[in-house]
Design a protein around this motif. Sequence first.
Motif, short mmCIF file in Angstrom:
data_model
loop_
_atom_site.label_atom_id
_atom_site.label_comp_id
_atom_site.label_asym_id
_atom_site.label_seq_id
_atom_site.Cartn_x
_atom_site.Cartn_y
_atom_site.Cartn_z
N ALA A 205 -10.29 -1.02 -12.47
CA ALA A 205 -11.68 -0.87 -12.05
C ALA A 205 -11.77 -0.78 -10.53
CB ALA A 205 -12.50 -2.05 -12.55
N ALA A 206 -12.79 -0.12 -10.07
CA ALA A 206 -13.03 -0.02 -8.63
C ALA A 206 -13.40 -1.40 -8.10
CB ALA A 206 -14.15 0.97 -8.35
N GLY A 207 -12.86 -1.75 -6.96
CA GLY A 207 -13.15 -3.03 -6.34
C GLY A 207 -14.31 -2.92 -5.38
N VAL B 127 -1.91 -2.83 -3.44
CA VAL B 127 -1.40 -4.19 -3.67
C VAL B 127 -1.76 -4.67 -5.07
CG1 VAL B 127 -1.66 -6.61 -2.94
CG2 VAL B 127 -1.34 -4.82 -1.22
N LYS B 128 -3.00 -4.45 -5.49
CA LYS B 128 -3.44 -4.87 -6.82
C LYS B 128 -2.72 -4.10 -7.94
CE LYS B 128 -8.11 -6.47 -5.74
NZ LYS B 128 -9.54 -6.22 -5.94
N SER B 129 -2.23 -2.92 -7.63
CA SER B 129 -1.64 -2.05 -8.64
C SER B 129 -0.13 -1.99 -8.60
CB SER B 129 -2.19 -0.62 -8.45
OG SER B 129 -3.58 -0.62 -8.45
N SER C 131 -9.44 -0.30 1.66
CA SER C 131 -9.59 -0.29 0.20
C SER C 131 -8.38 0.35 -0.46
CB SER C 131 -10.88 0.43 -0.21
OG SER C 131 -10.81 1.81 0.09
N GLY C 132 -7.79 1.35 0.19
CA GLY C 132 -6.58 1.97 -0.36
C GLY C 132 -5.42 1.00 -0.40
N LEU C 133 -5.24 0.25 0.69
CA LEU C 133 -4.16 -0.75 0.72
C LEU C 133 -4.41 -1.85 -0.31
CD1 LEU C 133 -3.56 -1.03 4.57
CD2 LEU C 133 -2.08 0.06 2.87
N GLU C 134 -5.65 -2.29 -0.41
CA GLU C 134 -5.99 -3.32 -1.40
C GLU C 134 -5.69 -2.82 -2.82
OE1 GLU C 134 -9.68 -6.23 -1.63
OE2 GLU C 134 -10.23 -4.23 -2.33
N GLY D 48 -3.79 9.08 -8.28
CA GLY D 48 -2.44 9.05 -8.84
C GLY D 48 -2.12 7.69 -9.44
N ILE D 49 -2.47 6.63 -8.74
CA ILE D 49 -2.24 5.27 -9.25
C ILE D 49 -3.04 5.04 -10.53
CG2 ILE D 49 -2.57 2.81 -8.79
CD1 ILE D 49 -1.94 3.46 -5.82
N ARG D 50 -4.29 5.50 -10.55
CA ARG D 50 -5.11 5.35 -11.76
C ARG D 50 -4.48 6.09 -12.94
NH1 ARG D 50 -10.91 5.77 -8.98
NH2 ARG D 50 -11.30 3.55 -8.83
N ASN D 51 -3.97 7.28 -12.68
CA ASN D 51 -3.31 8.03 -13.75
C ASN D 51 -2.05 7.32 -14.23
OD1 ASN D 51 -5.22 10.07 -13.79
ND2 ASN D 51 -4.11 11.35 -12.33
N LEU D 52 -1.29 6.76 -13.31
CA LEU D 52 -0.09 6.01 -13.67
C LEU D 52 -0.46 4.80 -14.52
CD1 LEU D 52 2.96 5.55 -13.35
CD2 LEU D 52 2.46 4.30 -11.24
N ALA D 53 -1.48 4.07 -14.10
CA ALA D 53 -1.93 2.90 -14.88
C ALA D 53 -2.42 3.33 -16.26
CB ALA D 53 -3.02 2.15 -14.12
N ALA D 54 -3.16 4.43 -16.31
CA ALA D 54 -3.67 4.93 -17.59
C ALA D 54 -2.53 5.32 -18.53
CB ALA D 54 -4.61 6.12 -17.36
N SER D 55 -1.46 5.86 -17.96
CA SER D 55 -0.30 6.23 -18.80
C SER D 55 0.36 5.00 -19.41
CB SER D 55 0.72 7.03 -17.99
OG SER D 55 1.42 6.18 -17.09
#
Length: 169
Positions: A114-116, A162-164, A156-159, A101-108
Amino acid sequence: MNIANFLTIFRIILIIPFIYYLKIPNNEYTAFIIFTIASITDFLDGYIARKYNLITDFGKLMDPLADKILVFSALIIFVELKYIPSWMVIVILTRDFLINGIRNLAASKGAVIAAGMSGKIKTTTQMIAILIIVLLGNSNISEYIMYIPVFFTVYSGLEYIVKSKKYFL
């Protein structure tokens, strides 16, 4: 179709015999070998795509999807066989839906996240735990082994969140 994309499709196809042998008593070694081969294709398809410049839109979409199908197939069967508790699978599944969902939001908003490294560690620990649990079966240790990938899943989800956070505004 290039070799990297073929390996991704092959990984998806391997899910069927993996599940079949995992559910049949005394076939854990066969299931182990199939999952090992599938896991190796995960490494190889990305390596080959990057090294030989074979990166495609199909690969960008299907490679992570193939990984998720492979991992979740194993985890769901583990719950069915009572190797691990269902809450562990729910935590892992929730994290993946949330990150997608976050990736889709960022893409919009025109961004690609990128994957960390923690996400790569998460995937690696999931696959290693699955391989160990395939061999151990319904053992008290199986549940404890899954705590490692569950920890990296949450971390990794929390990270990632935070990054997003800038995409939430």
